[in-house]
Design a protein around this motif. Structure first.
Motif, PDB file in Angstrom:
ATOM      1  N   TYR A   1       0.811  -1.221   0.000  1.00  0.00           N
ATOM      2  CA  TYR A   1       0.000   0.000   0.000  1.00  0.00           C
ATOM      3  C   TYR A   1       0.849   1.278   0.000  1.00  0.00           C
ATOM      4  O   TYR A   1       0.356   2.342  -0.365  1.00  0.00           O
ATOM      5  CB  TYR A   1      -0.918   0.030   1.225  1.00  0.00           C
ATOM      6  CG  TYR A   1      -1.942  -1.069   1.274  1.00  0.00           C
ATOM      7  CD1 TYR A   1      -2.929  -1.167   0.296  1.00  0.00           C
ATOM      8  CD2 TYR A   1      -1.935  -2.014   2.299  1.00  0.00           C
ATOM      9  CE1 TYR A   1      -3.880  -2.189   0.339  1.00  0.00           C
ATOM     10  CE2 TYR A   1      -2.887  -3.024   2.353  1.00  0.00           C
ATOM     11  CZ  TYR A   1      -3.854  -3.108   1.377  1.00  0.00           C
ATOM     12  OH  TYR A   1      -4.793  -4.106   1.421  1.00  0.00           O
ATOM     13  N   GLY A   2       2.104   1.189   0.443  1.00  0.00           N
ATOM     14  CA  GLY A   2       2.871   2.412   0.649  1.00  0.00           C
ATOM     15  C   GLY A   2       2.266   3.216   1.786  1.00  0.00           C
ATOM     16  O   GLY A   2       1.745   2.658   2.752  1.00  0.00           O
TER      17      GLY A   2
ATOM     18  N   GLU B   1      -3.765   6.449   1.901  1.00  0.00           N
ATOM     19  CA  GLU B   1      -4.516   7.694   1.944  1.00  0.00           C
ATOM     20  C   GLU B   1      -5.488   7.719   3.108  1.00  0.00           C
ATOM     21  O   GLU B   1      -5.844   8.798   3.589  1.00  0.00           O
ATOM     22  CB  GLU B   1      -5.276   7.879   0.625  1.00  0.00           C
ATOM     23  CG  GLU B   1      -4.363   8.036  -0.594  1.00  0.00           C
ATOM     24  CD  GLU B   1      -5.128   8.040  -1.902  1.00  0.00           C
ATOM     25  OE1 GLU B   1      -6.370   7.799  -1.866  1.00  0.00           O
ATOM     26  OE2 GLU B   1      -4.515   8.294  -2.945  1.00  0.00           O
TER      27      GLU B   1
ATOM     28  N   PRO C   1      -5.384   2.095  -3.071  1.00  0.00           N
ATOM     29  CA  PRO C   1      -4.336   2.089  -4.104  1.00  0.00           C
ATOM     30  C   PRO C   1      -3.068   1.406  -3.597  1.00  0.00           C
ATOM     31  O   PRO C   1      -2.717   1.522  -2.417  1.00  0.00           O
ATOM     32  CB  PRO C   1      -4.087   3.583  -4.357  1.00  0.00           C
ATOM     33  CG  PRO C   1      -5.334   4.264  -3.902  1.00  0.00           C
ATOM     34  CD  PRO C   1      -5.860   3.452  -2.760  1.00  0.00           C
ATOM     35  N   THR C   2      -2.401   0.684  -4.479  1.00  0.00           N
ATOM     36  CA  THR C   2      -1.141   0.022  -4.132  1.00  0.00           C
ATOM     37  C   THR C   2       0.019   0.831  -4.692  1.00  0.00           C
ATOM     38  O   THR C   2       0.181   0.924  -5.914  1.00  0.00           O
ATOM     39  CB  THR C   2      -1.117  -1.416  -4.676  1.00  0.00           C
ATOM     40  OG1 THR C   2      -1.523  -1.421  -6.046  1.00  0.00           O
ATOM     41  CG2 THR C   2      -2.065  -2.303  -3.884  1.00  0.00           C
ATOM     42  N   ARG C   3       0.788   1.426  -3.784  1.00  0.00           N
ATOM     43  CA  ARG C   3       1.905   2.297  -4.153  1.00  0.00           C
ATOM     44  C   ARG C   3       3.098   1.988  -3.264  1.00  0.00           C
ATOM     45  O   ARG C   3       3.454   2.770  -2.379  1.00  0.00           O
ATOM     46  CB  ARG C   3       1.503   3.767  -4.001  1.00  0.00           C
ATOM     47  CG  ARG C   3       0.316   4.182  -4.874  1.00  0.00           C
ATOM     48  CD  ARG C   3      -0.235   5.517  -4.420  1.00  0.00           C
ATOM     49  NE  ARG C   3      -1.401   5.916  -5.231  1.00  0.00           N
ATOM     50  CZ  ARG C   3      -2.310   6.799  -4.844  1.00  0.00           C
ATOM     51  NH1 ARG C   3      -2.194   7.390  -3.656  1.00  0.00           N
ATOM     52  NH2 ARG C   3      -3.318   7.120  -5.622  1.00  0.00           N
TER      53      ARG C   3
ATOM     54  N   SER D   1       7.175  -3.860  -3.702  1.00  0.00           N
ATOM     55  CA  SER D   1       6.944  -4.045  -5.142  1.00  0.00           C
ATOM     56  C   SER D   1       7.075  -5.508  -5.552  1.00  0.00           C
ATOM     57  O   SER D   1       6.304  -6.010  -6.378  1.00  0.00           O
ATOM     58  CB  SER D   1       7.935  -3.195  -5.946  1.00  0.00           C
ATOM     59  OG  SER D   1       7.718  -1.824  -5.721  1.00  0.00           O
TER      60      SER D   1
END
Length: 337
Positions: free
Chosen positions: A121-122, A125, A134-136, A143
């Motif tokens: 997810y990083g 948000e 979102p996957t960041r 990764s």
């Protein structure tokens, strides 16, 4: 029916193997022992020493033992190390998973459970973070796991494999009976480091970042007891056996504790003080990561037993003290020989 556990001699994998054996399952393990220990396995569990990405080895094990489900733990998991050696992480995590999936397809293994991570997810948000966020990823580690998830999704769609992806938050603790636990030297897990400090093996703990916009300035994590996580995998296996559709699930408790709160928990359960030192932030670290567990609790027949930070810390400490006693006994034997 036999379950193949890759990385089954490692920290989480060994707790999985123990849970499966205690439930009466037939289990076989592949592990290269780079960070695992054969002594962590229950007596009688077959261990094949090698890489989970060795297609010939995996195919032979599946054929010899009638494997019809794979639980894939094998891989590298240290975020800072992945920043230094991204290609090593893509090799050991992503490529190994690719090869393992290729053999699963070739041999017709119908069920696959994948050990993933909240690092996909990083910096989220919203917190708690849901699976559809979102996957960041901020690190090659995150990764490499996300790439593996994508490969599993696409391979399953093409070849009819049923799967569950479990995105772990922070796994901690040890077997409540102190039979097994985290024994890897140089481990980077916060609770492991803290119980090492509490047992006199470290002079201090470095807290990487005390200036985050959190209540006490340190990062916040959602800890899940390793034995509860193993039972979540058992529940995922039962879900697939009952015909459950492919799904991705967060694995946590849905509550966050800061690094400093976690250190205080170890001080409480140990009754010992130890030095804590502020250090610079680490590249790739995520500020706040807490799971939205709504989907997991609705999907799996799973109820956590150890959802308490002090309990998790106490089990980690009991295991660490057992390790120390065992090492001391080995040293005494060597000195007297």
């Amino acid at each position: 029916m036999t379950v193949l556990v890759t990385g089954g001699a490692g920290y989480i994998g060994s707790h999985m193997v123990l849970a499966l054996v205690e439930a009466g399952e037939n289990v076989v393990v592949i592990d290269n022992l780079s960070s695992g220990f054969s002594a962590m396995l229950p007596q009688g569990v077959p261990l094949f020493i090698g890489d989970a990405g060795d297609e010939n080895l995996v195919e032979g094990v599946i054929a010899a033992h009638g494997v019809n489900a794979i639980i894939h733990f094998a891989g590298s998991v240290v975020v800072p190390a992945s920043m230094r050696d991204p290609l090593g992480y893509y090799q050991n995590n992503t490529m190994t998973t690719r090869n393992l999936l290729a053999v699963a397809v070739k041999c017709g293994v119908p069920r696959f459970i994948f050990s993933s991570t909240a690092a996909v997810y990083g910096n989220p948000e919203r917190v708690p973070v849901p699976e559809q966020a979102p996957t960041r990823p901020l690190s090659p580690y995150g990764s490499s796991k996300l790439m593996s998830e994508i490969m599993l999704h696409d391979t399953a769609a093409a070849h009819g494999i049923s799967y569950v992806v479990l995105r772990y938050f922070n796994v901690a603790g040890a077997d409540p009976q102190a039979r097994i636990g985290l024994a890897t030297l140089g481990a980077t897990h916060l609770l492991k480091i803290a119980v090492e400090a509490a047992s006199g093996q470290r002079p201090k703990i470095d807290v990487f970042g005390t200036d985050y916009p959190t209540p006490d300035g340190s990062c916040i994590r959602d800890f899940i007891h390793v034995s509860d996580l193993a039972q979540a995998h058992r529940a995922a296996l039962a879900y697939l056996r009952q015909g459950g559709a492919p799904v991705t699930l967060n694995c946590g408790y849905g509550r966050g504790y800061s690094v400093l709160e976690t250190i205080d928990a170890v001080r409480r359960v140990s009754g010992r003080n130890f030095a804590v030192q502020a250090a610079a932030r680490r590249l790739g670290d995520i500020m706040t990561m807490v799971a939205d567990t709504t989907r997991m609790r609705a999907t799996l027949d799973w109820t956590p037993r150890y959802d308490d930070l002090d309990t998790i810390a106490a089990h980690a400490l009991a295991w660490e003290e057992k390790l120390l006693r065992d090492r001391h006994g080995t040293l005494q034997q060597a000195l007297s020989a």
